[in-house]
Scaffold this motif. Structure first.
Motif, short mmCIF file in Angstrom:
data_model
loop_
_atom_site.label_atom_id
_atom_site.label_comp_id
_atom_site.label_asym_id
_atom_site.label_seq_id
_atom_site.Cartn_x
_atom_site.Cartn_y
_atom_site.Cartn_z
N ILE A 115 0.84 -1.20 0.00
CA ILE A 115 0.00 0.00 0.00
C ILE A 115 0.87 1.24 0.00
N GLY A 116 1.93 1.23 0.79
CA GLY A 116 2.94 2.27 0.65
C GLY A 116 2.79 3.50 1.52
N VAL A 117 2.14 3.36 2.67
CA VAL A 117 2.03 4.45 3.63
C VAL A 117 3.07 4.25 4.73
N ASP A 118 3.58 5.35 5.26
CA ASP A 118 4.56 5.28 6.35
C ASP A 118 3.80 5.06 7.67
N TRP A 119 3.34 3.83 7.87
CA TRP A 119 2.44 3.52 8.97
C TRP A 119 3.08 3.76 10.34
N ILE A 120 2.24 3.90 11.35
CA ILE A 120 2.70 3.91 12.72
C ILE A 120 3.18 2.50 13.08
N GLU A 163 5.22 10.81 21.88
CA GLU A 163 5.86 12.11 22.03
C GLU A 163 6.59 12.57 20.76
N ASP A 164 6.81 11.66 19.83
CA ASP A 164 7.46 12.04 18.58
C ASP A 164 6.53 12.86 17.69
N GLY A 165 5.25 12.78 17.93
CA GLY A 165 4.29 13.59 17.19
C GLY A 165 3.96 13.10 15.80
N LYS A 166 4.33 11.87 15.46
CA LYS A 166 4.01 11.35 14.14
C LYS A 166 2.51 11.10 14.02
N GLU A 167 1.91 11.53 12.91
CA GLU A 167 0.49 11.33 12.70
C GLU A 167 0.24 10.72 11.32
N ILE A 168 -0.61 9.73 11.28
CA ILE A 168 -1.05 9.12 10.02
C ILE A 168 -2.58 9.16 10.01
N ARG A 169 -3.15 9.84 9.02
CA ARG A 169 -4.59 10.08 9.00
C ARG A 169 -5.25 9.26 7.89
N LEU A 170 -6.33 8.58 8.27
CA LEU A 170 -7.08 7.71 7.37
C LEU A 170 -8.46 8.29 7.12
N LEU A 171 -8.84 8.36 5.85
CA LEU A 171 -10.21 8.66 5.45
C LEU A 171 -10.84 7.36 4.94
N ASP A 172 -11.83 6.87 5.67
CA ASP A 172 -12.55 5.65 5.30
C ASP A 172 -13.87 6.10 4.70
N TYR A 173 -13.94 6.14 3.36
CA TYR A 173 -15.13 6.67 2.69
C TYR A 173 -16.06 5.53 2.26
N ALA A 174 -17.38 5.79 2.36
CA ALA A 174 -18.37 4.72 2.23
C ALA A 174 -18.02 3.66 3.27
N GLY A 224 -6.65 0.31 11.97
CA GLY A 224 -6.58 1.05 13.22
C GLY A 224 -5.23 1.02 13.92
N PRO A 225 -4.55 -0.15 14.01
CA PRO A 225 -3.27 -0.18 14.72
C PRO A 225 -2.15 0.58 14.02
N TYR A 226 -2.38 0.99 12.77
CA TYR A 226 -1.28 1.56 11.98
C TYR A 226 -1.48 3.04 11.67
N VAL A 227 -2.55 3.64 12.20
CA VAL A 227 -2.82 5.06 11.99
C VAL A 227 -3.09 5.73 13.33
N LYS A 245 -3.08 14.44 1.23
CA LYS A 245 -1.93 15.34 1.27
C LYS A 245 -0.94 14.89 0.19
N PRO A 246 -0.02 15.73 -0.25
CA PRO A 246 0.98 15.29 -1.22
C PRO A 246 1.70 14.03 -0.73
N GLY A 247 1.76 13.03 -1.60
CA GLY A 247 2.34 11.75 -1.22
C GLY A 247 1.34 10.78 -0.64
N GLY A 248 0.10 11.24 -0.43
CA GLY A 248 -0.93 10.37 0.12
C GLY A 248 -1.41 9.33 -0.88
N VAL A 249 -2.01 8.25 -0.37
CA VAL A 249 -2.40 7.10 -1.17
C VAL A 249 -3.92 6.94 -1.19
#
Length: 233
Positions: free
Chosen positions: A29-34, A41-52, A63-66, A147-151
């Motif tokens: 899939i190619g996302v920089d998952w959690i 505390e590192d502040g890394k965020e991965i946001r998922l849009l689950d449409y329909a 869920g475990p990766y975002v 976002k740019p680079g998003g999948v």
């Protein structure tokens, strides 16, 4: 269907198959998952849009990766079930919740237009594309939310080989396209400005059931996953 969706045996099995397929192909899939190495505390965020989103099958799979998940569905019943599952799992609404909205209305519904437009690392539609009246518009509007680079990841049904693609009359009110092929998906993704298109066919078929004339009809369907990336610049 919302009240019974998660209890129907065919859907239970299909959802388990899809969940396993997604988790087995996280790298593809190619996302920089959690990961376990990432600290809050590192502040890394991965946001998922689950449409329909339905009741949240994809959201639970990923869920475990975002860090943040937004589900969107036109059905208030599905939205309620999605949020019920999340609350029963003890998940904070600030991290995962669903709203009622229609990306393909013109203009999109108010609740959806209030969302940040370039916020998501990944947008997913799971078994929803064949319900859409305008898949070209849907693809473009989903791409706009990345976002740019998003999948963008689409899971749906492969056009059956040797069939004419005609949608049976009894399901035309909800099924608009009788499956997709690779050239069609590539055209949709590239038309929305996405790059690095790829398509993977799940080896194991899924079984769909529907009642017709008092009898339960069963049909084996081939599932594909298609992905594309929003250019980074």
């Amino acid at each position: 269907m919302a009240a019974e969706y998660d209890l129907k045996p065919a859907f239970v099995k299909m959802n388990a198959q899809v969940t396993q397929a997604i988790r087995d192909r996280l790298e593809w899939i190619g996302v920089d998952w959690i990961s376990d190495e990432d600290k809050p505390e590192d502040g890394k965020e991965i946001r998922l849009l689950d449409y329909a989103a339905g009741t949240g099958v994809v959201s639970r799979a990923l869920g475990p990766y975002v860090t943040h998940t937004l589900g969107v569905d036109i059905s208030p019943g599905m939205v309620n079930k999605f949020n019920e599952h999340a609350r029963k799992a003890g998940l904070d609404p600030s991290r995962i919740h669903a709203i009622e909205g229609d990306l393909c209305s013109d203009p999109p519904t108010v609740s959806f237009t209030e969302m940040p437009s370039t916020n998501f690392d990944i947008a997913v539609v799971c078994a929803g594309f064949h319900h859409f009246n305008d898949t070209e518009l849907a693809t473009k509007r989903l791409a706009e939310r990345l976002k740019p680079g998003g999948v963008l990841l689409i899971m749906d049904f492969l056009t059956p080989s040797g069939e004419d693609g005609k949608v049976p009359d009894e399901v035309k009110h909800m099924v608009k396209v009788f499956g997709f092929d690779e050239p069609t998906m590539r055209r949709l993704f590239e038309g929305a400005g996405l790059v690095d298109f790829d398509l993977w066919i799940m080896p194991e078929k899924v079984v769909l059931e529907r009642e017709k004339d008092g009898e339960m009809m069963r049909r084996e369907i081939t599932v594909f996953f298609a992905k594309g990336r929003k250019p980074a610049a």
